[in-house]
Enzyme design. Structure first.
Site, mmCIF file in Angstrom:
data_model
loop_
_atom_site.group_PDB
_atom_site.id
_atom_site.type_symbol
_atom_site.label_atom_id
_atom_site.label_comp_id
_atom_site.label_asym_id
_atom_site.label_seq_id
_atom_site.Cartn_x
_atom_site.Cartn_y
_atom_site.Cartn_z
ATOM 1 N N GLN A 266 0.855 -1.231 0.144
ATOM 2 C CA GLN A 266 0.078 -0.088 0.201
ATOM 3 C C GLN A 266 0.902 1.396 0.015
ATOM 4 O OE1 GLN A 266 -1.631 0.979 3.777
ATOM 5 N NE2 GLN A 266 -3.701 1.540 2.978
ATOM 6 N N GLY A 267 0.588 2.246 -0.855
ATOM 7 C CA GLY A 267 1.332 3.394 -0.883
ATOM 8 C C GLY A 267 0.364 4.468 -0.933
ATOM 9 N N TYR A 268 0.093 4.852 0.446
ATOM 10 C CA TYR A 268 -0.907 5.972 0.627
ATOM 11 C C TYR A 268 -0.155 6.995 1.332
ATOM 12 C CZ TYR A 268 -5.212 2.980 0.128
ATOM 13 O OH TYR A 268 -6.057 2.072 -0.491
ATOM 14 N N SER A 269 0.541 6.925 2.338
ATOM 15 C CA SER A 269 1.156 7.828 3.246
ATOM 16 C C SER A 269 2.173 8.559 2.503
ATOM 17 C CB SER A 269 1.683 7.150 4.492
ATOM 18 O OG SER A 269 0.833 6.405 5.157
ATOM 19 N N SER B 281 4.582 -0.681 4.057
ATOM 20 C CA SER B 281 4.949 -2.070 4.601
ATOM 21 C C SER B 281 5.078 -3.078 3.454
ATOM 22 C CB SER B 281 3.736 -2.532 5.502
ATOM 23 O OG SER B 281 3.376 -1.455 6.595
ATOM 24 N N GLU C 223 -13.566 -7.551 7.096
ATOM 25 C CA GLU C 223 -12.086 -8.186 7.127
ATOM 26 C C GLU C 223 -11.618 -7.569 8.505
ATOM 27 O OE1 GLU C 223 -12.873 -8.888 3.213
ATOM 28 O OE2 GLU C 223 -13.197 -7.209 4.116
ATOM 29 N N GLU D 44 -4.705 8.933 18.512
ATOM 30 C CA GLU D 44 -5.349 10.243 18.615
ATOM 31 C C GLU D 44 -6.453 10.202 17.434
ATOM 32 O OE1 GLU D 44 -2.015 9.743 18.647
ATOM 33 O OE2 GLU D 44 -1.573 10.377 20.538
#
Ligand code: FAD
Length: 377
Positions: free
Chosen positions: A115-118, A150, A233, A361
């Site tokens: 996953q490449g979001y951030s 990750s 999931e 948070e």
């Protein structure tokens, strides 16, 4: 019927189980991949996935049994982050061509996904992301940077969110794009974390050409697509996690005994606390599952459950390291490390639990606003 299904599943997991994990990262990855392929070939993978794409297409109650039995059998996990996140998204929003091309190889782990979001300035505030994708004929040209991805160093496909709208378009200018991790212009650099491993990576895109066929859904609709219901999931994952910690709490009690401290009242009190908290994890997962069966969605319990579980696993490992005393400072590289440094490693690893997949948070904000109805932050 339920009992019969469970017994069959248990027998089939035992029949095909590949044995204990081998040592070494590459050997372990090969072990995971071999299991994933075997599981698909024998109809033992993808409990919620359609049969035509390699899954089992189980009713939700059966998926719960599957999660319990998989945890019990300790079958290898799927490498990468595609199956739990990108898979359900493609099942829901992909074209028939995309489903046929992408899903089965993902489930078999023939192709690994990350996953490449951030991005460096877009984590909690993900709609601020700045990696751009500009349409040029039948391609997008992608430029930008992702971080904390990750397993990206072992991935073949990166499922990303990119900006196709104006810089200030926020959620309305984001597109869901699949990028070949081996394409020209993609650089993946592992980042070492405090456990000494490099579980995640930073990724650079420098004029990367991505065919339009790799877009999931319509242009600018990526934000809505990522918000797709992953609740099923998550609920099954919470149950697996609760089962996992059932074993860990017992092993923690074993550690207290091995340290000769299991008759200390304060130690016993803490062990009782963790045993009780583990039951709460199980009950929270059960509440989510019951809500899904009734309403089709997990409801607010999913954010409270996640916050509870992440704080629990941090506290449990803090206690384990405290129990060990000074020897708890030794990690797996030291021959004197207790149980090959697993508790110390768990302590270091779980620092990240309250950051990944939304910080504690942000979970609290969600609970305040969506569960308790308090004013927006
Ligand atoms: C183990 C791990 C695995 C990960 N895997 C992936 C992955 O595979 N793919 C991927 O794309 N990303 C991944 N991430 C990234 C993760 O999603 C982000 O780290 C997370 O969303 C937080 O973003 P950030 O690090 O930019 O911190 P920031 O958003 O900059 O937050 C910094 C601090 O400010 C607080 N904060 C921010 N906004 C608010 C607010 N509105 N109210 C109150 N407090 C606030 C945060 O809680 C935090 O304490 C992973 C992270 C970890 C730790």
């Amino acid at each position: 019927m339920g009992k019969e299904f469970r017994a069959q599943l248990r027998a089939r997991f035992a029949e095909h189980h590949p044995g204990p994990p081998p040592k070494g990262r590459d050997a372990r990855l090969a072990w995971q991949r071999a299991w994933c392929a075997t599981a698909v070939d024998h109809g033992l993978a993808g409990p919620s996935w359609p049969r035509e794409h390699g899954g089992m297409e189980l009713a939700f109650e059966e998926q719960v049994v599957y999660a319990e039995e998989a945890a019990r059998a300790r079958v290898p996990g799927v490498p990468g982050t595609g199956v739990g996140i990108a898979g359900p998204t493609i099942i829901r929003y992909g074209t028939e061509e995309q489903k046929a091309r992408l899903l089965r190889p993902m489930l078999r782990a023939d192709v690994i996904w990350a996953q490449g979001y951030s991005e460096p300035d877009a984590g909690s505030d993900l709609p601020a992301l700045r990696t751009t994708a500009v349409r040029v004929g039948g391609h997008y040209m992608v430029d930008g940077q992702k971080v904390w991805s990750s397993s990206a160093d072992i991935a073949d496909i990166l499922f990303t969110l990119v900006r196709t709208g104006a810089p200030d378009s926020g959620r309305d200018g984001i597109t869901y794009l699949l990028i070949d991790a081996h394409a020209r212009g993609v650089t993946v650099r592992p980042l070492r974390d405090m456990t000494g491993d490099a579980g995640f990576c930073e990724i650079f895109f420098d004029g990367v050409e991505v065919p339009v066929e790799n877009r999931i859904g319509e242009e600018h609709q990526g934000w809505g697509i990522t918000r797709t219901s992953l609740g099923h999931e998550r609920a099954a994952g919470a149950l697996t996690q609760a089962r996992f910690y059932d074993r860990i709490v017992r092993e923690l009690a074993g550690l207290a005994a091995a340290c000769g401290r299991d008759d200390e009242p304060l130690v016993r009190q803490r062990l009782a606390h963790f045993a009780g908290a583990q039951r709460i994890m199980t009950l929270n997962a059960g509440r989510m599952i019951a809500t899904i069966v009734r309403d089709g969605e997990p409801g607010p319990a999913s954010s409270t459950s996640r916050l509870f579980n992440t704080v629990f696993e941090q506290q449990l490992h803090e206690f384990a390291v405290d129990l060990l005393g000074p020897i708890g400072l030794l990690d797996r590289r030291d021959p004197d490390a207790v149980e090959r440094g697993r508790w110390t490693r768990g302590f270091l690893r779980t620092r990240a639990s309250t950051i990944g997949a939304g910080t504690a948070e942000i979970q609290r904000n969600t609970i305040a606003e969506r569960v308790l109805g308090l004013p927006h932050d």
